[in-house]
Design a protein around this motif. Sequence first.
Motif, short mmCIF file in Angstrom:
data_model
loop_
_atom_site.label_atom_id
_atom_site.label_comp_id
_atom_site.label_asym_id
_atom_site.label_seq_id
_atom_site.Cartn_x
_atom_site.Cartn_y
_atom_site.Cartn_z
N PRO A 1 0.80 -1.24 0.00
CA PRO A 1 0.00 0.00 0.00
C PRO A 1 0.83 1.28 0.00
N GLY A 2 1.86 1.37 0.85
CA GLY A 2 2.65 2.59 0.90
C GLY A 2 3.34 2.88 -0.41
N LEU A 3 3.90 1.85 -1.02
CA LEU A 3 4.56 2.01 -2.31
C LEU A 3 3.54 2.34 -3.39
N ARG A 4 2.40 1.68 -3.34
CA ARG A 4 1.36 1.93 -4.34
C ARG A 4 0.95 3.39 -4.34
N ALA A 5 0.82 4.00 -3.16
CA ALA A 5 0.43 5.40 -3.07
C ALA A 5 1.47 6.30 -3.72
N LEU A 6 2.75 5.99 -3.51
CA LEU A 6 3.82 6.80 -4.13
C LEU A 6 3.83 6.63 -5.64
N ILE A 7 3.61 5.41 -6.11
CA ILE A 7 3.59 5.17 -7.56
C ILE A 7 2.41 5.89 -8.20
N GLU A 8 1.28 5.94 -7.51
CA GLU A 8 0.14 6.68 -8.04
C GLU A 8 0.46 8.17 -8.15
N GLN A 9 1.19 8.69 -7.14
CA GLN A 9 1.63 10.09 -7.24
C GLN A 9 2.55 10.28 -8.44
N GLU A 10 3.44 9.33 -8.64
CA GLU A 10 4.37 9.43 -9.76
C GLU A 10 3.62 9.42 -11.09
N GLN A 11 2.64 8.53 -11.22
CA GLN A 11 1.87 8.47 -12.46
C GLN A 11 1.12 9.77 -12.71
N ARG B 1 11.14 10.38 -6.69
CA ARG B 1 11.96 9.19 -6.96
C ARG B 1 12.99 8.97 -5.86
N LYS B 2 13.55 10.04 -5.34
CA LYS B 2 14.47 9.89 -4.21
C LYS B 2 13.75 9.26 -3.02
N GLN B 3 12.51 9.70 -2.78
CA GLN B 3 11.73 9.15 -1.67
C GLN B 3 11.46 7.67 -1.89
N ILE B 4 11.09 7.29 -3.13
CA ILE B 4 10.82 5.89 -3.43
C ILE B 4 12.08 5.05 -3.25
N ALA B 5 13.22 5.57 -3.75
CA ALA B 5 14.49 4.84 -3.63
C ALA B 5 14.89 4.66 -2.18
N SER B 6 14.59 5.67 -1.35
CA SER B 6 14.95 5.60 0.06
C SER B 6 14.06 4.63 0.83
N GLN B 7 12.74 4.70 0.59
CA GLN B 7 11.80 3.88 1.35
C GLN B 7 11.62 2.48 0.78
N PHE B 8 11.78 2.35 -0.54
CA PHE B 8 11.57 1.05 -1.20
C PHE B 8 12.71 0.78 -2.19
N PRO B 9 13.91 0.54 -1.66
CA PRO B 9 15.07 0.36 -2.54
C PRO B 9 14.91 -0.80 -3.52
N LEU B 10 14.17 -1.84 -3.13
CA LEU B 10 13.98 -2.96 -4.03
C LEU B 10 13.22 -2.53 -5.28
N TYR B 11 12.17 -1.75 -5.12
CA TYR B 11 11.39 -1.29 -6.26
C TYR B 11 12.28 -0.48 -7.20
#
Length: 963
Positions: free
Chosen positions: A478-488, A546-556
């Motif tokens: 869920p947390g990653l999904r919310a960030l990806i939706e922001q990115e889209q 993207r920096k936030q995503i890389a920091s919180q979800f490095p695998l993604y």
Amino acid sequence: MGMRYHRLVLLISLIPLMLAVMSCASDGSSQAFRTGSSPISPAARTPEQQAVQDHEQVVRRQLSDTTDGNARFALLDRLASDYFRAGMVSDSMRVREDIVDDSRIPAGRRSLAAASLAEAYAEGFDYARSERLLDRARTLAGETTPAELESLPREPSYAYFSAEAEIDRRYLNRHDLGLLKRREIEELAWHNINDPALSVKRHQAAVNELLGNSPELVRVLVQNNRRTEALSYANEIRWDIDNRSDLSPSPIQRAAVELGRSMALASNDDYDGAMSAVDVAIKGFQKAKLAPYSGYIGDALRLRLMFALAMGRIGDYQADADAWEYGARINPVVAHTISEDERESLVLAAHGNWQEAQRRIAAVMADNLVRRGPESPFYKYQAAMHMLYRLEDPAAHVGETEIAGYVKPLVGTQDDYDDSGTRGAYDEDGALALSMSRAMNEGGQGQVLAFQIAELFHMNATQGAMADGAARLAAATPGLRALIEQEQSLRHEQNTAHGALVRATNWFSAAQRLGGTQAQQNLASANVEHEEKVIKATDEKLVSLRKQIASQFPLYRQLVSPEIPTPGALAKVLRAGEVYVDFYAGRDASYAFVVRPGGNFQAVRLATTRAALMRQVVALRAGFDAGIPPQRPGDLAGFDLGAAADLFQQLIAPVQDDIRGATTVYIGTSGVLASIPFDVLVTRPATSLEDADWWIGTTMPVRIPNASALVLARSHPAAHASEPLIAFADPSFDGRASASDVGPGARVVARAFPVDTGAPAFDYHLVVPLPETMAEARSIATTLGASDQSVLRGKQASRSEAMKRDLSNHRVVLFATHGIVAGEVPGWRKSGLALAYEGRGLSDSVLTADDIVTLRLNADWVILSACNTGFVTGAAGDAVSELSRAFFAAGARSMLVTQWAVESRSATEVTTGLFRTYADDPSLSKSEALARTERDMASGKDGGLYRHPYFWGAYVLVGDSAR
């Protein structure tokens, strides 16, 4: 509120200018496309053209007396075709618009005409007209009766899907949406082909659609960086038309399939294969007597020029350039599928005018940077064109700084990475390969760039599967999904802002060109500045997100756009006794890059080429791939000792001094070299197995997908799991209870997925069962002290069971089953593991790479036992790399896979012997434990028969070999 008010004032003030611009073209290409080629004066018309012009008056009189809709369509359709054959393509399109507007013609015919024109105008960048016609096509498709469907050569839904796909990728800059539409067409076509309730006519319409859609589906797959899937699909379609009697392609359709295949091959760094395929396509179109200015021939000529440019041979294709120019003068679709500047740049390059070619493509790049941004595949392939022009210009000196300027955005950094999932089709691999060659001559920094380019090649081979896995991971988090939706959402804003900047720039140009007042020009200039600020602000938000995503979800982040490390960064994670070697085999040159702990880095140009290596690899693998093990001690059984020695001399000997003393050699590679069983190489020529000096006698080669995978594995250490084992063995492929246990007998399964060429789809029940894997799984369980409940078999050894379980508490995860690679079975384009039948077969019973990414693992070992779990084709990328990247992303530290069809008794001996050795000596690394097991077998400890590498050389360790 102030900003909104300011924008409103700007827009109101610019309305007079906007109306003036709208009456003109939005850009040069659109205006040229609307009007077609310059009107042909009566004096310049050929007799054929004059005859068609005169005949139109006859047709118009006939129409005034004809009320039957089908008869009216026949008159106009024939007239449009006559205009096209006479080279008056603009008039042909004008007549087809008359078909769309004629309410007495049946709706289905009008829908097809509207959709065809909508797609043509989209290709010519006339989006306003394209969207208007697309709306008509949809409406008319809904009015088409079932009876009329039986008479149509194409279903209207297919046609407007195709037009939508072109609008999505060209106008909306959404290549992912374009891919979805192309896939919808393919799925609908196959559904109708396999539907026995449909008429022969409807079946043929579906076949026509499938084959006509195939080159465009390949194109968008490549542009979405799904190159392995693209080649698998292209080869699959070619297999279908050769083997399925219900397809029966026309010469034009067969040529179109080859055209698509040429793009797929080029996207996999196989330009020789791409050239052969496009040559076949052009000959096919010519044999079918297509007009030399047809869209198919124009596309094929353009592709052949692009491939020739990538190969450094564009000067040999001046005739193609001239023929393409001729087609563009006649057919506005050929003229405006790409911009005039881009076309002319290729023509100029073919004639050796490199500087003007550079200037023209640079102008196109600048325009596309405004229109679509740097992540557009259009911009990327044009940037590759520009780099190739620079590199091939004999008067230009391209140094390390310029090469770095091209390469760095492609390899990415921790804070700035491209997760758009797009790539430059056609020529990007050629630009990278030539950049690598030049960089090797540019000192230490240049050689570091060359290393990163080689790593990028290995990474790209499997990126499509990783992107799918990333999407599944985001959906489940869920947390990653919310960030990806922001990115889209930001991506949508970015595309919208680029479009607004284009309009603002056009209005500003019009204000200057049409003599607008100074106040109007100032307002137009302010509007341009505003849109530029909007783009800048959106870009900054994307970088921050993207920096936030890389920091919180490095695998993604590592899945969607892995950071390619420098040799220095890689050296920091290597341990004593380890060395990393990257091999790249090119069509003109090959390289080895060696990284040691402490930062020592060597780059070596190898005295061999891809073609030479391919011959040796085929010779080396021939005996193994036949699936026939030796029957008596000393029998070579097709094993080529000469090839084993030659490959060692070509690849390992040049870097022998750099790897000396290492007990573990990590090898990263792709393509033809990925199919080499490095364990069976010999250090000197030999005539018998007893005389063989195996390379594994002193060191153990360990495969790794790329340097990034090793850095990722060691950058996120985790505590070891507590449970010893979970195993999936002897899956029930037929949906029934598993087979009874077998005794100690031995067998080989060479063809796990037998294909019935007469069947419309693969029958999963025919997958060859593996009851003997239970003995292997139980033996490993006993060695590790695991309970019988740790081994799942039969129906329980299923994809759904693997997906729902938390596997993170098991040190060893065993899949004793078949591996399946992309293209092995028609209709299957992913690598994966065949598990128990769950109702539909391939689609729900195979654990694919994108499934694996979402598993929860903390495994020291993942064992993929049985046949071909690590098989690679040696062509389009690296299947074992795809699976291993997925398992590493899921949390595995290392894998043991097989490279050919293993014999069951030796399989048990290798795997149980490996774990016995590993458990008995806590000081051993995984690679050392495997090395001891293989050395023992090669020395005859298990009997003379098992000295043969067929029995022990199939196994390869992939990943982190440390304890």
